[in-house]
Design a protein around this motif. Structure first.
Motif, PDB file in Angstrom:
ATOM      1  N   ASP A 280      -0.415  -3.522   3.866  1.00  0.00           N
ATOM      2  CA  ASP A 280      -0.357  -3.680   2.417  1.00  0.00           C
ATOM      3  C   ASP A 280      -1.736  -3.462   1.799  1.00  0.00           C
ATOM      4  N   PHE A 281      -2.784  -4.039   2.406  1.00  0.00           N
ATOM      5  CA  PHE A 281      -4.127  -3.807   1.879  1.00  0.00           C
ATOM      6  C   PHE A 281      -4.581  -2.374   2.126  1.00  0.00           C
ATOM      7  N   HIS A 282      -4.226  -1.808   3.271  1.00  0.00           N
ATOM      8  CA  HIS A 282      -4.595  -0.421   3.558  1.00  0.00           C
ATOM      9  C   HIS A 282      -3.988   0.519   2.519  1.00  0.00           C
ATOM     10  N   ARG A 283      -2.762   0.221   2.082  1.00  0.00           N
ATOM     11  CA  ARG A 283      -2.134   1.006   1.014  1.00  0.00           C
ATOM     12  C   ARG A 283      -2.991   0.998  -0.243  1.00  0.00           C
ATOM     13  N   PHE A 284      -3.512  -0.169  -0.603  1.00  0.00           N
ATOM     14  CA  PHE A 284      -4.377  -0.261  -1.776  1.00  0.00           C
ATOM     15  C   PHE A 284      -5.623   0.592  -1.603  1.00  0.00           C
ATOM     16  N   ILE A 285      -6.267   0.491  -0.443  1.00  0.00           N
ATOM     17  CA  ILE A 285      -7.499   1.248  -0.199  1.00  0.00           C
ATOM     18  C   ILE A 285      -7.252   2.746  -0.321  1.00  0.00           C
ATOM     19  N   LEU A 286      -6.137   3.230   0.222  1.00  0.00           N
ATOM     20  CA  LEU A 286      -5.873   4.671   0.190  1.00  0.00           C
ATOM     21  C   LEU A 286      -5.628   5.177  -1.220  1.00  0.00           C
ATOM     22  N   GLY A 287      -5.205   4.307  -2.121  1.00  0.00           N
ATOM     23  CA  GLY A 287      -5.047   4.717  -3.509  1.00  0.00           C
ATOM     24  C   GLY A 287      -6.302   4.509  -4.330  1.00  0.00           C
ATOM     25  N   TRP A 288      -6.992   3.416  -4.066  1.00  0.00           N
ATOM     26  CA  TRP A 288      -8.151   3.037  -4.866  1.00  0.00           C
ATOM     27  C   TRP A 288      -9.391   3.840  -4.514  1.00  0.00           C
ATOM     28  N   SER A 289      -9.642   3.993  -3.206  1.00  0.00           N
ATOM     29  CA  SER A 289     -10.847   4.701  -2.759  1.00  0.00           C
ATOM     30  C   SER A 289     -10.648   5.173  -1.316  1.00  0.00           C
TER      31      SER A 289
ATOM     32  N   ARG B  99       1.240   0.753  13.269  1.00  0.00           N
ATOM     33  CA  ARG B  99       2.097  -0.226  13.934  1.00  0.00           C
ATOM     34  C   ARG B  99       3.088  -0.844  12.956  1.00  0.00           C
ATOM     35  N   ALA B 100       2.592  -1.166  11.767  1.00  0.00           N
ATOM     36  CA  ALA B 100       3.473  -1.745  10.745  1.00  0.00           C
ATOM     37  C   ALA B 100       4.569  -0.779  10.334  1.00  0.00           C
ATOM     38  N   LEU B 101       4.216   0.475  10.166  1.00  0.00           N
ATOM     39  CA  LEU B 101       5.218   1.476   9.767  1.00  0.00           C
ATOM     40  C   LEU B 101       6.236   1.688  10.881  1.00  0.00           C
ATOM     41  N   ALA B 102       5.792   1.648  12.127  1.00  0.00           N
ATOM     42  CA  ALA B 102       6.719   1.766  13.261  1.00  0.00           C
ATOM     43  C   ALA B 102       7.693   0.589  13.280  1.00  0.00           C
ATOM     44  N   LEU B 103       7.182  -0.587  12.947  1.00  0.00           N
ATOM     45  CA  LEU B 103       8.039  -1.771  12.879  1.00  0.00           C
ATOM     46  C   LEU B 103       9.092  -1.618  11.791  1.00  0.00           C
ATOM     47  N   LEU B 104       8.704  -1.064  10.649  1.00  0.00           N
ATOM     48  CA  LEU B 104       9.660  -0.832   9.573  1.00  0.00           C
ATOM     49  C   LEU B 104      10.728   0.177   9.992  1.00  0.00           C
ATOM     50  N   ARG B 105      10.293   1.227  10.680  1.00  0.00           N
ATOM     51  CA  ARG B 105      11.271   2.234  11.114  1.00  0.00           C
ATOM     52  C   ARG B 105      12.277   1.683  12.093  1.00  0.00           C
ATOM     53  N   SER B 106      11.861   0.713  12.879  1.00  0.00           N
ATOM     54  CA  SER B 106      12.744   0.180  13.934  1.00  0.00           C
ATOM     55  C   SER B 106      13.636  -0.966  13.435  1.00  0.00           C
TER      56      SER B 106
ATOM     57  N   LEU C 127       3.342   5.785   4.215  1.00  0.00           N
ATOM     58  CA  LEU C 127       2.846   4.519   3.690  1.00  0.00           C
ATOM     59  C   LEU C 127       3.148   4.391   2.205  1.00  0.00           C
ATOM     60  N   LYS C 128       2.941   5.463   1.459  1.00  0.00           N
ATOM     61  CA  LYS C 128       3.257   5.433   0.032  1.00  0.00           C
ATOM     62  C   LYS C 128       4.746   5.182  -0.178  1.00  0.00           C
ATOM     63  N   ASP C 129       5.575   5.843   0.606  1.00  0.00           N
ATOM     64  CA  ASP C 129       7.025   5.671   0.487  1.00  0.00           C
ATOM     65  C   ASP C 129       7.465   4.257   0.874  1.00  0.00           C
ATOM     66  N   SER C 130       6.703   3.624   1.760  1.00  0.00           N
ATOM     67  CA  SER C 130       7.080   2.302   2.271  1.00  0.00           C
ATOM     68  C   SER C 130       6.457   1.157   1.492  1.00  0.00           C
TER      69      SER C 130
ATOM     70  N   ALA D 296       2.512  -4.797  -7.567  1.00  0.00           N
ATOM     71  CA  ALA D 296       2.885  -4.882  -8.979  1.00  0.00           C
ATOM     72  C   ALA D 296       1.692  -4.731  -9.912  1.00  0.00           C
ATOM     73  N   THR D 297       0.498  -5.090  -9.449  1.00  0.00           N
ATOM     74  CA  THR D 297      -0.695  -4.981 -10.290  1.00  0.00           C
ATOM     75  C   THR D 297      -1.454  -3.678 -10.056  1.00  0.00           C
ATOM     76  N   ARG D 298      -0.971  -2.831  -9.143  1.00  0.00           N
ATOM     77  CA  ARG D 298      -1.718  -1.626  -8.784  1.00  0.00           C
ATOM     78  C   ARG D 298      -0.857  -0.355  -8.806  1.00  0.00           C
ATOM     79  N   PRO D 299      -0.058  -0.139  -9.852  1.00  0.00           N
ATOM     80  CA  PRO D 299       0.757   1.085  -9.888  1.00  0.00           C
ATOM     81  C   PRO D 299      -0.069   2.360 -10.012  1.00  0.00           C
ATOM     82  N   ASP D 300      -1.216   2.273 -10.692  1.00  0.00           N
ATOM     83  CA  ASP D 300      -2.055   3.471 -10.835  1.00  0.00           C
ATOM     84  C   ASP D 300      -2.638   3.886  -9.489  1.00  0.00           C
ATOM     85  N   GLU D 301      -3.090   2.906  -8.704  1.00  0.00           N
ATOM     86  CA  GLU D 301      -3.631   3.215  -7.380  1.00  0.00           C
ATOM     87  C   GLU D 301      -2.532   3.733  -6.447  1.00  0.00           C
ATOM     88  N   TRP D 302      -1.339   3.168  -6.562  1.00  0.00           N
ATOM     89  CA  TRP D 302      -0.217   3.680  -5.754  1.00  0.00           C
ATOM     90  C   TRP D 302       0.078   5.134  -6.125  1.00  0.00           C
TER      91      TRP D 302
END
Length: 335
Positions: free
Chosen positions: A302-311, A327-334, A188-191, A174-180
């Motif tokens: 969740d933190f990796h998502r921030f890093i990929l947008g921020w830097s 691994r997290a994304l695979a868990l979401l898919r399942s 990851l962006k979609d999730s 919620a505090t990082r829409p620009d980085e997203w």
């Protein structure tokens, strides 16, 4: 009643009824030019030692963001973070100091443009060591600290009405829409929203430190005890968000690969022990650990998502981090 503006020396002298106050050395400047942290030598009967730390935040003097993210949104986030920290020290910190060591707060002063936070000098209190990286065994005292801290605030309500962040950590969505928005399109962006929702709707919530990197911990001479500083992003969340961020801040990929499982089980065991010691049932302690164990990879992603947008070229964008995120994304898919 303190007037709207006063010099640091006058503020310290009045707060401690000091006979003398002398500026000693700058410990560090604050991110993006918001102020500084300075040690002062003080002679005061009310003080057991001879020095204090003053964190000065100047809300009217802000330079450009080091990575180019300066905006009104980021400025307002920073302003809120410093007011949250001041409120934490003034109104909440006494609830935890016997369980998880933090600096004593002697006084807080706020105006529209200025915040003073007057704190115990942790060097003088027996915590003089700082580290940027750790061997895996040296992580255990910080995991102890986190377990004690998280156990103390299980079930706490954190809202703007009580002066803390409704959601802890500086990177939540919620505090990082620009980085997203800056992220490359992909799974990851979609999730991101789903990951954020899973964390925010977890059954067991606590207060997070919110910026639990190794640099925000002060170590004793032997390294067996720690104290935490920098509570700008304290708010509600899931304990493993702090744990994931901490371990990623101080261990290299080889250490994470070899020792992560042990370190996590150590944290869960200490968390359960602390909960029971504070009067919770063993069944509830077990349920907290089961839920948070299932959320570790999600918290890391969740933190990796921030890093990929921020830097995205940041050193934290490692192969290990990508693996845990996968691994997290695979868990979401399942699910």
């Amino acid at each position: 009643m303190l007037e709207a503006f006063m010099s640091p020396e006058i503020f310290i002298k009045r707060s401690l009824a000091a006979d003398s106050v002398v500026r000693a050395d700058i410990i560090q400047s604050l991110w993006s030019g918001y102020g500084e942290i300075v040690r002062y030598q003080v002679a005061a009967q009310s003080l057991s030692g001879s020095s204090v730390i003053l964190k000065t935040i100047r809300l009217d003097q802000v330079m450009a963001h080091p990575r180019g993210w300066q905006s009104e949104r980021s400025h307002q986030r920073k302003l809120t973070s410093y007011r949250v920290e001041a409120h934490w020290y003034a109104n909440w910190s006494d609830q935890v100091k016997r369980l998880a060591r933090i600096p004593i707060c002697y006084a807080v002063h706020q105006t529209d443009d200025l915040i003073y936070i007057l704190l115990e000098d942790m060097d003088e209190a027996g915590f003089p060591r700082r580290y940027g990286h750790l061997e895996w065994e040296a992580c255990l005292p910080i995991l102890d600290w986190l377990a004690n801290f998280h156990s103390r605030f299980i079930g706490v309500k954190s809202t703007p009405d009580n002066g803390l962040w409704p959601r802890g950590t500086y990177w939540h969505l919620a505090t990082r829409p620009d980085e997203w928005q800056a992220m490359v399109d992909g799974e990851l962006k979609d999730s991101a929203s789903r990951i954020d929702e899973i964390l925010s709707q977890a059954r067991f919530q606590t207060l997070l430190h919110g910026d639990a990197k190794v640099a925000n911990f002060c170590f004793s001479e032997l390294g067996d005890q720690v104290a935490a500083v920098d509570f700008q992003y304290i708010g509600r969340g899931v304990g493993v968000q702090d744990v994931a961020y901490f371990l990623g801040s101080c261990l290299d990929e080889a250490s994470l690969t070899e020792h992560l499982s042990y370190l996590l089980e150590y944290y869960y065991a200490e968390l359960a022990r602390c909960l029971v010691a504070q009067g919770e049932s063993a069944d509830l302690a077990s349920e907290v650990c089961v839920e948070w164990r299932s959320l570790f990879d999600i918290a890391w992603a969740d933190f990796h998502r921030f890093i990929l947008g921020w830097s995205p070229t940041h050193a934290k964008n490692t192969a290990f981090s990508q693996m845990v995120t996968a691994r997290a994304l695979a868990l979401l898919r399942s699910s």
